[in-house]
Scaffold this motif. Structure first.
Motif, PDB file in Angstrom:
ATOM      1  N   GLY A  74       0.813  -1.199   0.000  1.00  0.00           N
ATOM      2  CA  GLY A  74       0.000   0.000   0.000  1.00  0.00           C
ATOM      3  C   GLY A  74       0.854   1.260   0.000  1.00  0.00           C
ATOM      4  N   PHE A  75       0.245   2.357  -0.436  1.00  0.00           N
ATOM      5  CA  PHE A  75       0.874   3.677  -0.403  1.00  0.00           C
ATOM      6  C   PHE A  75      -0.148   4.665   0.159  1.00  0.00           C
ATOM      7  CE2 PHE A  75       3.102   1.310  -3.685  1.00  0.00           C
ATOM      8  CZ  PHE A  75       4.426   1.520  -3.321  1.00  0.00           C
ATOM      9  N   ILE A  76       0.299   5.473   1.112  1.00  0.00           N
ATOM     10  CA  ILE A  76      -0.623   6.313   1.881  1.00  0.00           C
ATOM     11  C   ILE A  76      -0.088   7.734   2.000  1.00  0.00           C
ATOM     12  CG2 ILE A  76      -1.722   6.613   4.143  1.00  0.00           C
ATOM     13  CD1 ILE A  76      -1.364   3.544   4.530  1.00  0.00           C
ATOM     14  N   SER A  77      -0.965   8.716   1.859  1.00  0.00           N
ATOM     15  CA  SER A  77      -0.640  10.116   2.127  1.00  0.00           C
ATOM     16  C   SER A  77      -1.853  10.764   2.788  1.00  0.00           C
ATOM     17  CB  SER A  77      -0.283  10.863   0.844  1.00  0.00           C
ATOM     18  OG  SER A  77       0.969  10.438   0.341  1.00  0.00           O
ATOM     19  N   HIS A  78      -1.622  11.940   3.390  1.00  0.00           N
ATOM     20  CA  HIS A  78      -2.734  12.589   4.092  1.00  0.00           C
ATOM     21  C   HIS A  78      -3.262  13.815   3.353  1.00  0.00           C
ATOM     22  CE1 HIS A  78      -0.240  15.813   6.012  1.00  0.00           C
ATOM     23  NE2 HIS A  78       0.681  14.878   6.106  1.00  0.00           N
ATOM     24  N   ARG A 168      -2.727  -1.242  -3.007  1.00  0.00           N
ATOM     25  CA  ARG A 168      -3.791  -0.459  -2.386  1.00  0.00           C
ATOM     26  C   ARG A 168      -3.264   0.946  -2.087  1.00  0.00           C
ATOM     27  NH1 ARG A 168      -8.923  -0.865  -1.840  1.00  0.00           N
ATOM     28  NH2 ARG A 168      -9.171  -1.001   0.433  1.00  0.00           N
ATOM     29  N   VAL A 169      -4.095   1.941  -2.297  1.00  0.00           N
ATOM     30  CA  VAL A 169      -3.724   3.312  -1.941  1.00  0.00           C
ATOM     31  C   VAL A 169      -4.778   3.874  -0.998  1.00  0.00           C
ATOM     32  CG1 VAL A 169      -2.558   3.646  -4.151  1.00  0.00           C
ATOM     33  CG2 VAL A 169      -4.918   4.446  -3.871  1.00  0.00           C
ATOM     34  N   ALA A 170      -4.345   4.801  -0.144  1.00  0.00           N
ATOM     35  CA  ALA A 170      -5.275   5.432   0.793  1.00  0.00           C
ATOM     36  C   ALA A 170      -4.844   6.867   1.059  1.00  0.00           C
ATOM     37  CB  ALA A 170      -5.339   4.654   2.102  1.00  0.00           C
ATOM     38  N   PHE A 171      -5.834   7.720   1.245  1.00  0.00           N
ATOM     39  CA  PHE A 171      -5.592   9.119   1.594  1.00  0.00           C
ATOM     40  C   PHE A 171      -6.405   9.421   2.850  1.00  0.00           C
ATOM     41  CE2 PHE A 171      -5.308   8.897  -3.137  1.00  0.00           C
ATOM     42  CZ  PHE A 171      -3.919   8.906  -3.170  1.00  0.00           C
ATOM     43  N   THR A 172      -5.732   9.912   3.867  1.00  0.00           N
ATOM     44  CA  THR A 172      -6.314  10.025   5.196  1.00  0.00           C
ATOM     45  C   THR A 172      -6.526  11.481   5.611  1.00  0.00           C
ATOM     46  OG1 THR A 172      -4.166  10.111   6.325  1.00  0.00           O
ATOM     47  CG2 THR A 172      -5.055   7.933   5.838  1.00  0.00           C
ATOM     48  N   LYS A 179      -4.667  12.514  14.412  1.00  0.00           N
ATOM     49  CA  LYS A 179      -5.792  11.566  14.373  1.00  0.00           C
ATOM     50  C   LYS A 179      -5.876  10.802  13.053  1.00  0.00           C
ATOM     51  CE  LYS A 179      -9.063  14.615  15.236  1.00  0.00           C
ATOM     52  NZ  LYS A 179     -10.379  15.187  15.561  1.00  0.00           N
ATOM     53  N   GLY A 180      -4.877  10.975  12.196  1.00  0.00           N
ATOM     54  CA  GLY A 180      -4.978  10.464  10.839  1.00  0.00           C
ATOM     55  C   GLY A 180      -5.238   8.982  10.702  1.00  0.00           C
ATOM     56  N   ALA A 181      -4.674   8.191  11.599  1.00  0.00           N
ATOM     57  CA  ALA A 181      -4.862   6.744  11.521  1.00  0.00           C
ATOM     58  C   ALA A 181      -5.898   6.238  12.516  1.00  0.00           C
ATOM     59  CB  ALA A 181      -3.530   6.034  11.761  1.00  0.00           C
ATOM     60  N   GLY A 182      -6.506   7.143  13.250  1.00  0.00           N
ATOM     61  CA  GLY A 182      -7.399   6.748  14.329  1.00  0.00           C
ATOM     62  C   GLY A 182      -8.568   5.884  13.901  1.00  0.00           C
TER      63      GLY A 182
END
Length: 410
Positions: A74-78, A168-172, A179-182
């Motif tokens: 996965g790759f994740i950014s906020h 998988r990609v996700a943007f938070t 709280k980004g991963a909460g």
């Protein structure tokens, strides 16, 4: 590189500041604006299973294009930008072929981005820099990361000859307020491991971060007419000064580096009757982190013994912990990222984060998640900048990680 530049500019001109004073999730409604745009864009480029949940998390899938089993990465950014500085009406300035000299961000207000103060600028001579106009932050933290992930996925979709497993990609939301991963659904995300694209300088690769706590100090005073105040008035602002002075004066962000921890007073407001101090407490070493919290509480206890038992109230809340403990058992995921950089001619800079990232919390939720550079510098303020070439290199690293993961799975 024009594609990633256009994408980045589109994202940063959408105000997505989070709000530490709001307990709602996400903390600001305007984060939904970018989330909805990202849903549309991911669908347009051909991503599958694109979702936006009730908590403002965007997720999407790039299916595997090989017939053997490959770990899902996965790759994740906020989505959000820092509440420390305005993110409204961001007006990016372009500086092609940067010559290593001072950059005038705002002539009228005499705001200058200078390599004499920000030495890292000299790393980007000859590159195209994107800066602010001196009145807002830029938003490279972390919209550069978003642009890199989306661009990398688009590239893989357009180049099916590059073999990869499921991605998988996700943007938070709300990363900047801790709280980004909460509310992140690790099971739904379904990756074996992931990488946050949320670092700074080209080559940064990080799997250690601070242990972190937030602390609120409330000092209760007594207001009395100053002409008759002797022995009666308690000036909470002066006690606040005593509290601040009682902490180690050199253990602050501006005097520490590397693995050194600190106490950071980032906000205060007060009158005679009541003063509030807002602190963050940081240390990479868990034992030293616990000792810092104890020291903080002891300062309050000592003042209360001297002045009165309810004068100083302290509330300390842990925010996140050092992800090293969760990454070291699966160091191959760091090795893959390091190898990807080396194959692209990038010198890996493996170091500890003097801050936090969604990856630290996600690692403790069962999703090991090192951090990779996104290319920006001077985050959270008017002097923020990023080189277009850095964003392209980060995009290339994402693609290369997908390739290497697949090759190792054969």
């Amino acid at each position: 590189m024009q594609n990633i530049t256009d994408r980045f500019v589109k994202y940063i001109t959408i105000d997505t500041q989070s709000d530490p004073e709001n307990s709602a999730f996400p903390s600001t409604e305007k984060q939904w604006d970018l989330a909805r745009i990202l849903v549309d864009e991911l669908q347009e480029i051909g991503m599958q299973n694109v979702t936006l949940d009730d908590n403002c998390y965007v997720m999407a899938t790039l299916p595997s294009n090989v017939d053997f089993k490959v770990p899902t990465i996965g790759f994740i950014s906020h989505i959000d930008t820092s509440p420390d500085y305005s993110g409204t009406n961001v007006n990016p300035q372009f500086h092609p072929n940067y010559n290593g000299e001072d950059i005038i961000l705002n002539k009228e207000k005499n705001i200058i981005l200078s390599p004499s103060y920000f030495e890292d600028l000299l790393l980007y001579k000859g590159k195209t820099l994107i800066t602010t106009d001196g009145t807002t932050l830029l938003g490279a933290d972390d919209k550069a990361g978003i642009a890199e992930i989306v661009t990398a996925m688009e590239y893989l979709i357009k180049h099916p000859e590059i073999k990869h497993g499921k991605i998988r990609v996700a943007f938070t939301p709300d990363e900047e307020v801790g709280k980004g991963a909460g509310m992140f659904d690790v099971k739904k995300f379904g990756a074996d491991w992931a990488y946050t694209m949320d670092g700074s300088q080209v080559g940064e690769l990080e799997y250690e971060n601070f242990n972190a706590a937030g602390a609120k100090v409330t000092i209760n005073g007594k207001i009395v007419h100053p002409g008759y105040a002797k022995g009666k008035m308690i000036n909470s602002m002066l006690i606040a000064n005593d509290f601040i002075a009682a902490l180690p004066k050199d253990e602050v962000p501006e005097k520490t580096e590397g693995y050194e921890g600190f106490y950071h007073l980032y906000a205060m407001k007060g009158e005679v009757e009541k003063t509030e101090l807002q602190y963050i407490i940081r240390d990479h070493d868990l034992k030293l982190f616990q000792e810092r919290k104890e020291t903080f509480q002891k300062v309050a206890d000592d003042l209360n013994k001297k002045i009165g038992s309810t004068t100083v109230e302290v509330e300390i809340k842990d925010q996140y912990f050092n992800m090293r403990e969760k990454i070291e058992p699966v160091m191959h995921i760091v090795d893959i990222a390091e190898e990807a950089m080396k194959q692209l001619g990038i010198k890996p800079l493996i170091k500890a984060i003097r801050g936090g990232t969604d990856g630290s919390q996600l690692s403790y939720k069962g999703l090991p998640c090192p951090n990779i550079f996104a290319g920006g510098h001077n985050f959270h303020g008017r002097y923020e900048y990023v080189a277009v070439e850095s964003m392209q290199l980060a995009t290339d690293v994402i693609v290369k990680i997908a390739q290497i993961t697949t090759e190792r799975a054969k």
